[in-house]
Design a protein around this motif. Sequence first.
Motif, PDB file in Angstrom:
ATOM      1  N   HIS A 194      -3.654   1.821  27.474  1.00 33.92           N
ATOM      2  CA  HIS A 194      -2.775   1.891  26.579  1.00 33.92           C
ATOM      3  C   HIS A 194      -1.544   1.666  27.278  1.00 33.92           C
ATOM      4  O   HIS A 194      -1.038   2.217  27.976  1.00 33.92           O
ATOM      5  N   VAL A 195      -0.479   0.851  26.416  1.00 34.81           N
ATOM      6  CA  VAL A 195       0.787   0.732  26.824  1.00 34.81           C
ATOM      7  C   VAL A 195       1.597   1.104  25.712  1.00 34.81           C
ATOM      8  O   VAL A 195       1.611   0.764  24.532  1.00 34.81           O
ATOM      9  N   ALA A 196       2.761   1.989  26.244  1.00 37.03           N
ATOM     10  CA  ALA A 196       3.612   2.740  25.010  1.00 37.03           C
ATOM     11  C   ALA A 196       4.532   1.700  24.727  1.00 37.03           C
ATOM     12  O   ALA A 196       4.885   0.424  25.201  1.00 37.03           O
ATOM     13  N   PRO A 197       4.897   1.922  23.172  1.00 37.07           N
ATOM     14  CA  PRO A 197       5.940   0.926  22.771  1.00 37.07           C
ATOM     15  C   PRO A 197       7.181   0.480  23.843  1.00 37.07           C
ATOM     16  O   PRO A 197       7.843   1.432  24.245  1.00 37.07           O
ATOM     17  N   GLY A 198       7.567  -0.804  23.876  1.00 32.11           N
ATOM     18  CA  GLY A 198       8.658  -1.359  24.509  1.00 32.11           C
ATOM     19  C   GLY A 198       8.127  -1.417  25.971  1.00 32.11           C
ATOM     20  O   GLY A 198       8.900  -1.658  26.946  1.00 32.11           O
ATOM     21  N   ASN A 199       6.877  -1.121  26.182  1.00 32.34           N
ATOM     22  CA  ASN A 199       6.310  -1.550  27.629  1.00 32.34           C
ATOM     23  C   ASN A 199       6.929  -0.518  28.643  1.00 32.34           C
ATOM     24  O   ASN A 199       7.174  -1.165  29.989  1.00 32.34           O
ATOM     25  N   ILE A 200       7.296   0.511  28.308  1.00 33.65           N
ATOM     26  CA  ILE A 200       8.033   1.536  29.283  1.00 33.65           C
ATOM     27  C   ILE A 200       7.030   2.344  30.183  1.00 33.65           C
ATOM     28  O   ILE A 200       7.595   2.969  31.032  1.00 33.65           O
ATOM     29  N   ALA A 201       5.852   2.512  29.566  1.00 37.94           N
ATOM     30  CA  ALA A 201       4.763   3.200  30.517  1.00 37.94           C
ATOM     31  C   ALA A 201       3.392   2.883  30.060  1.00 37.94           C
ATOM     32  O   ALA A 201       3.444   2.268  28.895  1.00 37.94           O
ATOM     33  N   GLU A 225       4.980   4.761  34.886  1.00 39.79           N
ATOM     34  CA  GLU A 225       6.224   4.362  34.222  1.00 39.79           C
ATOM     35  C   GLU A 225       7.123   3.360  34.941  1.00 39.79           C
ATOM     36  O   GLU A 225       7.165   3.366  35.895  1.00 39.79           O
ATOM     37  N   ALA A 226       7.501   2.760  33.755  1.00 41.44           N
ATOM     38  CA  ALA A 226       8.054   1.218  34.588  1.00 41.44           C
ATOM     39  C   ALA A 226       9.464   1.428  35.173  1.00 41.44           C
ATOM     40  O   ALA A 226      10.255   2.043  34.566  1.00 41.44           O
ATOM     41  N   LYS A 227       9.521   0.734  36.085  1.00 41.09           N
ATOM     42  CA  LYS A 227      10.849   0.350  36.749  1.00 41.09           C
ATOM     43  C   LYS A 227      11.485  -0.742  36.105  1.00 41.09           C
ATOM     44  O   LYS A 227      12.813  -0.591  35.819  1.00 41.09           O
ATOM     45  N   GLY A 228      10.539  -1.781  35.671  1.00 39.52           N
ATOM     46  CA  GLY A 228      10.901  -2.864  35.040  1.00 39.52           C
ATOM     47  C   GLY A 228      10.494  -3.039  33.743  1.00 39.52           C
ATOM     48  O   GLY A 228      10.741  -2.163  32.830  1.00 39.52           O
ATOM     49  N   CYS A 229       9.031  -3.763  33.607  1.00 40.44           N
ATOM     50  CA  CYS A 229       8.698  -3.825  32.357  1.00 40.44           C
ATOM     51  C   CYS A 229       7.047  -3.980  32.642  1.00 40.44           C
ATOM     52  O   CYS A 229       6.624  -4.501  33.664  1.00 40.44           O
TER      53      CYS A 229
END
Length: 293
Positions: free
Chosen positions: A65-72, A148-152
């Motif tokens: 599962h990828v959170a909305p906005g690809n932030i996590a 959790e993303a540093k980028g995307c």
Amino acid sequence: MADVSASMVMDLRQRTGLGMMECKKALTETGGDMAKAEELLRIRSGAKASKAADRIAAEGVIGLHVAPGNIAAAMVEVNCETDFVAKNDDFKAFANEVAQIIVRDNPGDVAALAQAKMSSGDTIEARRVALVQKIGENIAVRRFARREAKGCIASYVHGTRIGVIVDVSGGAETLGKDLAMHIAASKPLAVRKDDVPADIVAKERAIAAARAAESGKPANIVEKMIDGAVAKYLAEVTLLAQPFVKGDGKQTVGDLVKSQGAEVNGFVLFVVGEGIEKRKDDFAAEVAAMART
């Protein structure tokens, strides 16, 4: 006593997913009545959760599962005993919801995850036990990873057995997906050679030293042979040094990333059953053993 044939036992096994000896016993107790035997096994299935836990669960799926906005993002490996159950819709839905909960709750470990609440209000452990009772196979939440993303975040699942999440800063919109697919295909251990665990490097150096020692060459040459072998190994198992799978074989992943002014912050790769010793079923032996009882 009713005559219980091996084909009847196999038929009941396919219907229930339970062991052949259990199926034979149920058919014997019900006088060979298939419907009653299946019902009897379903009644007894409440005890299956603890009994099934002793059996090896090396098949399964990757829930992602990828959170909305690809932030996590999160991945979880949920195991079962057979490929047949791995294709079960309830089983796959369970794995995917568990991945969503990992993103939401950020549990510390598998034990903490087991107590997290699902959308139904049940804990993950309660739902797992219910699935064991319904399906008749051992089911285990083996491991998970959350980033959790540093980028995307980009992700890729190959079938249901190989899952990748990769964190990329910069580059083209398609870069993350391309890198995730490359990781799934080439299975690197780390982004850079400095990230490869020291114990793995030491093991490879020991292997290279043993091989080089057999060459009979002078010590200074042997040392160069060892260094060269280790360098070759690190190039094979590190993402940035690998030839990009969608390229012509000359461009490395590092070259691709650099050309787009991007940076790979990290990745996670899961392969279902990796490191688990799989059980090999021998139905002929099972039937023979059943016939002797």
